[in-house]
Structure formats: C-alpha cells, structure tokens
Design an enzyme around this catalytic site. Sequence first.
Site, PDB file in Angstrom:
ATOM      1  N   HIS A 242      22.557 -31.181 -22.994  1.00 31.61           N
ATOM      2  CA  HIS A 242      23.594 -31.029 -21.965  1.00 31.61           C
ATOM      3  C   HIS A 242      24.551 -29.868 -22.221  1.00 31.61           C
ATOM      4  CE1 HIS A 242      25.875 -33.589 -18.778  1.00 31.61           C
ATOM      5  NE2 HIS A 242      26.014 -32.319 -18.543  1.00 31.61           N
TER       6      HIS A 242
ATOM      7  N   TYR B  18      27.268 -39.032 -18.129  1.00 34.63           N
ATOM      8  CA  TYR B  18      27.791 -39.581 -16.877  1.00 34.63           C
ATOM      9  C   TYR B  18      28.080 -41.076 -16.966  1.00 34.63           C
ATOM     10  CZ  TYR B  18      25.853 -35.201 -14.992  1.00 34.63           C
ATOM     11  OH  TYR B  18      25.532 -33.889 -14.759  1.00 34.63           O
TER      12      TYR B  18
END
Length: 285
Positions: free
Chosen positions: A108, A51
């Site tokens: 992730h 992010y």
Amino acid sequence: MTISAVTLNDGNQVPWIAFGTGTALRDQDAQSPVESAIANGFTHLDGAQMYNNEESLGMAIRACGTPRSALFITTKLNGLQPDQTAKTALQMSLKKLGLKYVDLYLVHAPGHHAGRLKEVWKMMEECKREGLAKSIGVSNFDVAHLQEILEGAEFPPSVNQVELHPYVWKSLQPVIALHKEHGIVTSSYGGLSPLFRVPGGPLDPVIEKIRECLESTRGQSVSVGQVLIKWLQQNDILVVTTSSKADRMREYLDTANVPELTAEEIESIENAGAQHYYKFLVLSN
C-alpha cells in the site's frame, strides 16, 4: 455490460475500472455500497487492510450471487506488526474476505516498510508463487521505490496505484516512463479530485468545454466526471473510483460508451493541469 480488461505483465487480466472501498467507506460497513456496485455492473473491487472493512467487503462478495471467477478482488498490505509478514497478513485478509485468493495484492505505501522493501517484495512474490494472489503490485511508489524492488525481482510489480489526475500528471511522468519500461500498469485513485476538491481551477473551463462537445457528438448526457475518466482511460490508466449513489456508479461505467477525446482535447486537459500542481494525499516516503 461487459467491462473491457487490461492485460498485466504477468498475463493476467484486470477490468479497467474498479469500485474502491476507501475514502468515505474507510472504517465503515462497506457491504451495502459494494453490493450496489456489483448490482450496477462493477466486477473489480478495490479494498485494503488499511481501510478496516475487509469483513464487510467479503460479506458483499458472498451475498451478491456473482461467481467468484467473474469478480476481480484487490487488497493492499498495510504496515506490518513485528510478528507479521506480507504472506501472513494476506492470509488474515483472505480469512476476513472469505476467499482462497485475491486477484491483486499491492504494497500500500513504501513508507510502511522503510529499509525493508526488498524483503517485503520477496514475500509478495511468495504469495504469487503459492497462488494466494494471482498478481502482485504496489501503490504510492515513486521511481526510487520501484527501482529498489525491481533490482533482483523474480516478478516485477504488475500495477502501481497512485494519485493521478491532471494536476499531478506532469510530475508523474518519470514514474509513468518507468512503468512503461517494465510493463507496469498505472492505476489511479483520486482521478476526479480536481472537480470536487479544488473547484474553480484552470482545469474546470477546459473540462466543461470538452463535455459540451462530447454531449453534442453523443446526443445524450455526458458529465464532467466522465470527461476526466475518459482522459484516464485513453492514457491507459486503470481507474479506481467510488460513490454511494447507484446512478453515479452507472455513469462511471458508462464512460466506456462516451466518444473518445481527440488528441487536441487530451493535450488541452494536460496543459491546463500543468498550470496548477495539487496533490491531495500526502504519504510518508
């Protein structure tokens, strides 16, 4: 407001709902929205290296005044550089966040580590043993990915965070069955996507009918978003959601006070979802 917790397979506890710093906050300064989320009652903050906003997440954590022990912080491992390991990547995240440990560290995406998942998981386990991460888990893993790391694992994943809403519920059943076998908590992102990304689908009238019934029973406002979050919660799903609006944040947390769905209402949501497969985020395997 006290947020109820889910017990993980390693004995640690995680608040059932989290404020996510991806989506609209990705590559953005997340400090103000995260501070607002904490001020409005969120204690579980879901971040990720991908992010690209861990520094501002850390600034919000320091600025909010909430004790570290009262917060639950998640981050996720991105693809590794040639000289990196899951441990050194986490150490870099901890420096950005200004923390000594995270509560949950997830791989992730399996596609970032093709052919190396076992190796990466061993280093995730080292992060847990050394206390850099209290719990470890994965994200976007299917059955084959989970089986690959479960074989010979010292610690099974505590969580698998996946895109989860009624339009993918049926297709996810093999994954969820494996989760139950190993005590892995299913965590969701994109839980409200059907309402906002594909309006007009078979789910909409079902959700609206249930919303009206719940609102009548409760005697105060219930939103369509709360209906879907309630469905997730009653399916024992850890919910990750986000918003830039304080009233929406409070609404999501208030879902805990919405009357429970009946078995028939849950079934009607899942039957409607099964009529239309739609996945919003496609990651490489």
